[in-house]
Design an enzyme around this catalytic site. Sequence first.
Site, short mmCIF file in Angstrom:
data_model
loop_
_atom_site.label_atom_id
_atom_site.label_comp_id
_atom_site.label_asym_id
_atom_site.label_seq_id
_atom_site.Cartn_x
_atom_site.Cartn_y
_atom_site.Cartn_z
N ASN A 164 0.81 -1.21 0.00
CA ASN A 164 0.00 0.00 0.00
C ASN A 164 0.85 1.27 0.00
O ASN A 164 0.36 2.34 -0.34
CB ASN A 164 -0.93 0.00 1.22
CG ASN A 164 -2.32 -0.43 0.84
OD1 ASN A 164 -3.03 0.30 0.17
ND2 ASN A 164 -2.69 -1.63 1.26
N CYS A 216 -7.38 -1.15 8.76
CA CYS A 216 -6.93 -1.95 7.62
C CYS A 216 -6.50 -0.93 6.58
O CYS A 216 -5.69 -0.06 6.88
CB CYS A 216 -8.03 -2.88 7.15
SG CYS A 216 -9.64 -2.11 6.93
N SER A 217 -7.03 -0.99 5.38
CA SER A 217 -6.66 0.04 4.42
C SER A 217 -7.57 1.26 4.61
O SER A 217 -7.11 2.35 4.91
CB SER A 217 -6.77 -0.49 2.99
OG SER A 217 -5.83 -1.53 2.80
N ARG A 228 -19.60 0.00 3.43
CA ARG A 228 -20.28 0.36 2.20
C ARG A 228 -21.22 -0.75 1.74
O ARG A 228 -20.92 -1.51 0.81
CB ARG A 228 -19.25 0.72 1.16
CG ARG A 228 -18.24 1.70 1.78
CD ARG A 228 -17.68 2.66 0.85
NE ARG A 228 -16.82 2.05 -0.14
CZ ARG A 228 -16.41 2.69 -1.21
NH1 ARG A 228 -16.79 3.92 -1.44
NH2 ARG A 228 -15.62 2.09 -2.07
#
Lengths: 746, 635
Positions: B323, B410-411, B452
């Site tokens: 990342n 997390c991300s 989401r």
Amino acid sequence: MLSTLGGGGGKPAKPSFVSYVTPEEINQTEKECSRKEKHPDLLPGEVIFCSAGPVLKSIKDDLFQRVVYGTLLCTNFRVSFISDEAPSDEEAAQLFKNKLYGENDIPLTCVDHIYGGFDDKKKLIISGFVKNKYPSKIIVCCKDLRLFHFSLAYAKEEDAKKIFQGIVYHCLEPKSLKCVFAFSYGEKTLLNKENQTKPKTVMFDTSEDWAQEIKRTKGNCKLISNNADFSISAKLPQFFIVPTHVTQEDLTKFDGKGIPIWCWSHHSGCALFKTASLPLMQEDASSQLYKSYMEGMLNAVAQTHLYSVKTEELSDSLPTVQDIQQSYSKFKQFFLLDNTNDFWMTDVKWFSSLEGSCWLDIIRQCLAKAVEVVECLEKENTNVLIMEEEGSDLCCVISSLVQLMFDPYYRTLGGFQSLIQKEWVMGGHRFLDRCNHLHLKDKEQSQAPVFLLFLESVWQLQQQYPPAFQFSETYLTVLSDSIDVSVFSTFLFNSPHHMASIAKAMLEPGQRSPVNWPTVWDWSVQFDSRAQDFFINPLYMERSRQDKAPRKMPRPKHQRHQSLPSSAFKFSPSAKKGFLKDETDSLKKMLRVKRLSRWMNSPDSAQASTREFFVAWQRRPLDYHGLLLPCLEGPTLRLWSQRYLRWIPEAQIFGGGSITILKKLADLLAEVQDLRGNLDRQACRADFNHQGVVARAKSSIQLSSAFPFTMPRSRSFKPAIPIGPLHSLITDSLADQEDEENLGIV
Amino acid sequence: MEKSGSADSLGSKRSSSRQPSVDSLTSTNTTRSDRSAHLRSAVSPDAASARTDLGAEVLKESSRIAEGELQLLPRESVQDTASDVTYICPFLGAIRGSLTVTNYRLFFKCLDKDPAFVLDLPVGVISRVEKIGAISAQGEVSFGLVCKDIRNLRFAHRYQEGSLKKSIFELVNKFAFPVSNALRMFAFEYGQPFPENGWKVYDPLAEYKRQGLPNESWRITKANEHYDVCETYPATLVVPANIPDEELKRVAAFRAKGRIPVLSWIHPETQATVTRCSQPMVGVNGKRSKEDEKHLQAIMDANAQSHKLFIFDARPPVNAAANKMKGGGFESEDAYQNAELVFLDIHNIHVMRESLRKLKEVVYPNIEESHWLSNLESTHWLEHIKLILAGALRIADKVESGKTSVVVHCSDGWDRTAQLSSLAMLMLDGFYRTLRGFQVLVEKEWLSFGHRFQLRIGHGDRNHTDADRSPVFLQFIDCVWQMTRQFPAAFEFNEFFLITILDHLYSCLFGTFLCNSEQQRLEEDLPKRTVSLWSYINSQHEEFTNPLYVDYANHVLYPVVSMRHLELWVGYYIRWNPRMRPQEPLHQHYRELLAKRAELQRKVEELQREVAGRAAVAPPEKAGSPAGSPVQTCV
């Protein structure tokens, strides 16, 4: 004296206490405090062979490895470790105490394997004679899946050597039956015969018991009682039941082989028989004799009820005794784990390992076979004759399972014990050889956990229909443990004849009374009555009074007569089903068909038919007091976690497990009973006592899933955090992708 | 009151389905039609709730359901009915009947069978409608419906060539994907009133107050009131007391999507906290942010019990490192003193989606008996469940036993982070194990913090290959189920509750799981325009409660995260297979016992009163003497 050393193995990561005392110093202090005589409370007839100390036992308390000092003894009954620590006096721990052996005792016959620890190597010990060095550690794997680590490093060398040799000798070397502890124990204890088991167990050692049984099931066969002195055959019990058409002459022909022994009668009148099969396939002079004899026997089976007969040679379709042994040896290894690391390493491939052992599959096969037999009796109303070489292994498994599925009586505690008496003990299951408690080299081949396989299958059934069984999972687990406690006559002999002849031999040197070995069913030998409460399944739905009226089966018998062909054999309408073979023609033909069928008969067709039978049964409303069929789809067969995981600290759910509901239910049941009692009393007097209810309301939160076998020791419980490689490698391009690729979209 | 065709608890429902004993070959579908009816009933709260209100009339209604009549919901309208449709059932073979499509559901019935066969599902569960093959020799076309709830349905029907009438499956295609067809979702039509408004279940201020917040170290901020600090976060946030609002914006600049570290849960005694956020924008150059470092320091300082802070990064270290190429990354221990970084090795949404696809292959329609266990293992589904639970366990352990505060990310902090924080809270706090507490947990950690749902589920969206879809929430519910298996008495809700949540995750009947964030939900005015799932559930909570519930109060649950105790959730993943007999309802037995106890207790009291009354008149002979009182022995 309490001392603790730094982590004795496994994962040294956790900083624990460090001992600044050298071993020599420890020895000194030990001597100084003049170690008081440490004896276990010996049982009647128990003798100590040797002892050594100080010995270190490593234990895992809530996942932390630590060691306890104590003395290691070997008696004629057990290997015993007596801890220097004060025994835990927790009420809960005492609750389910076994009176014969404690948590640090290993009955000699319960020892499965012994490993010697040499520095950091582990070696399987097969004899007490060691060439160079004696191991500094003894690792004992038990048949009830406990695992003990003893370190002899601090004991005197000759003591260590002696105890090592003693343990190995008494646990692993061949010995004679008379050396089994039951004999010394039986001599010294007087059993009052009246103190029979609490739930009445029918022992099937009298002709009345058998007569009663055939009356209960409304069977139509004849009782043979002139084998009381085993003059007909030593392989058969003193009393047994055969089709009425079997003649006296038939009985004595082949030493008990080939005689259809009645097991159980279905309400429709058809019945289940078992037999030790004659070597029909051999092409020699006697084979013709066998064949015509067998034909006569089949005739007899059929004519009793004028029904068609199906025979099933169990060895054709079920795993052999050797397969069972092999599978179980693989399977049990998954639960004998040395340390936390092993636990998590084996966790990654857990499901495929389980499958690889085939143990669950063997259970499935047995249950499926039993369902097939049930189908024949229930749907087609044919008589069924199951056979195998000795007629006392898989025959016992299948016939008992069939009866358990059909007959709610056998699902009560007393009924279940009677069933085992009838099918296994009197049925001549070779308990002694199958367990090989004597470690005889020539019996190694015949060692196999056939009875355990039966208990496993019962557990699966019980798991699927809990309200149908009066006994609990704990009962089954305890029963499976009792096989390896060498005190009970139940599991000590190969046949009723074997037992009788041993008893007779014991009597000869002018003894006062015959030896009385307790049977396992006298549970008071092992547990007090409070502990025995755990044997009762609180979910059991007792049959209500109105249900108890005998079910009349409106199957008109004359209908059968009408459709009978002139021959004794009736053509079964479902000839398509070739798994259990129809006896439609002469035996010769049957044999030919049978041979062919080995190749031709696709088991799928039978499976499909059985599945159909299951689905049809499933459609009917479930009656816990009627026929029960197990669901055999993959996910429904499960691991008997109480038996197999109870000693593994990492696998214990603190404050959880099914015990939390069962305990709550048991409490509730008791409360209802109390209230009912109060109500009865109140009808006449004013006293009322609330205390019982309050005292009972002890929280199940403090228990763990391994209750009642192990207790969480400390209040501060640590969770088991997985270590090591968590993943079986996922080699997938997906793993490298980003979670969000198109961020614009909402 | 006896309910015949509707939402009873899962177990007892099924057992009652066994009551009619029909000995025909066709009646295998008792189970099946029953389950469809059961799904339907779960989906038609009107019938259920009306029943509680209206007694007798409803009995009629539910008996009609049993007969296989279509019961329309308010503002549900039939779009078309096609007779002569064949449903090719993988378990029962071909069944001929009629198919009705409404703006909410697909309803297939075959009355020739006894009992009638009914298949009733909301079109929302359909993820894909496809024509299979060409027109057959008999002039029939086949359609396959791939569903989000682990089943595939296959139909065939006669195709009138040249006729202007469109295939009914084109209608299915239209109503299953309202978003793609510019239609309104049925949730906006459906206006069933319920006695309770489920949108009021979660009040952030009340929930924080329950946790003892604000306190001297933590304050409640309205900085995100207009969603301008972070548009995917809720309006109400709890942050360290000494971090002013203007600094939060600078912290937001350093965290992906502006998802700053905020409090999720605080330990009532030790003040150790669970905080959540997204990854820091470290990038390849190892960028640092003074404000972010200060923020984490403040989180640590808020807990006097420990001078350490644990940062749990849910990802595998490789992915976390990768990342950095995109500007993200993870906290370096140099920059964050006293912080320890732990990776939890949980894989991304794509791996999870693929795992579920494999699982579906293994369990539907048929199970391969001999290789069941190795097939199950090869899907890795339970392995992922294990890792998620193991992560949550480590978090709970650090907070409870280590008395240390933790930061979870997390991300982006809306998938794995939501799983971990909510599961850890479920282990730590008994409130979340109650029926209402669990609703609060879902509303708080999942809905308000911007999981989401719209994107992950793809409500009403035709694009079934969308890479953003993933069973993240399903995994969470599966983990919860695993915990209920291990602690059968510790949860106030039952399995049926969890299944109902999942069914309505896809059904689009309720507004609860629509949209992606709190902001969007407010924009769409969901609380006004739609009904909350919790309205339905709380209006008949006895269906969803576990009679075996024992209040574990402050007891922390540590599940065993070994494969030896994890199992596949048969009641959900394999529920369509009629051969899988569900576990018999022990709850039923238990309810009976409870009733019996209550009855006996009442009788005892009655008699006591009677005796007391008598005693007042005439002096008792020996009442209350110690010798007379029966001594109870306890088990």
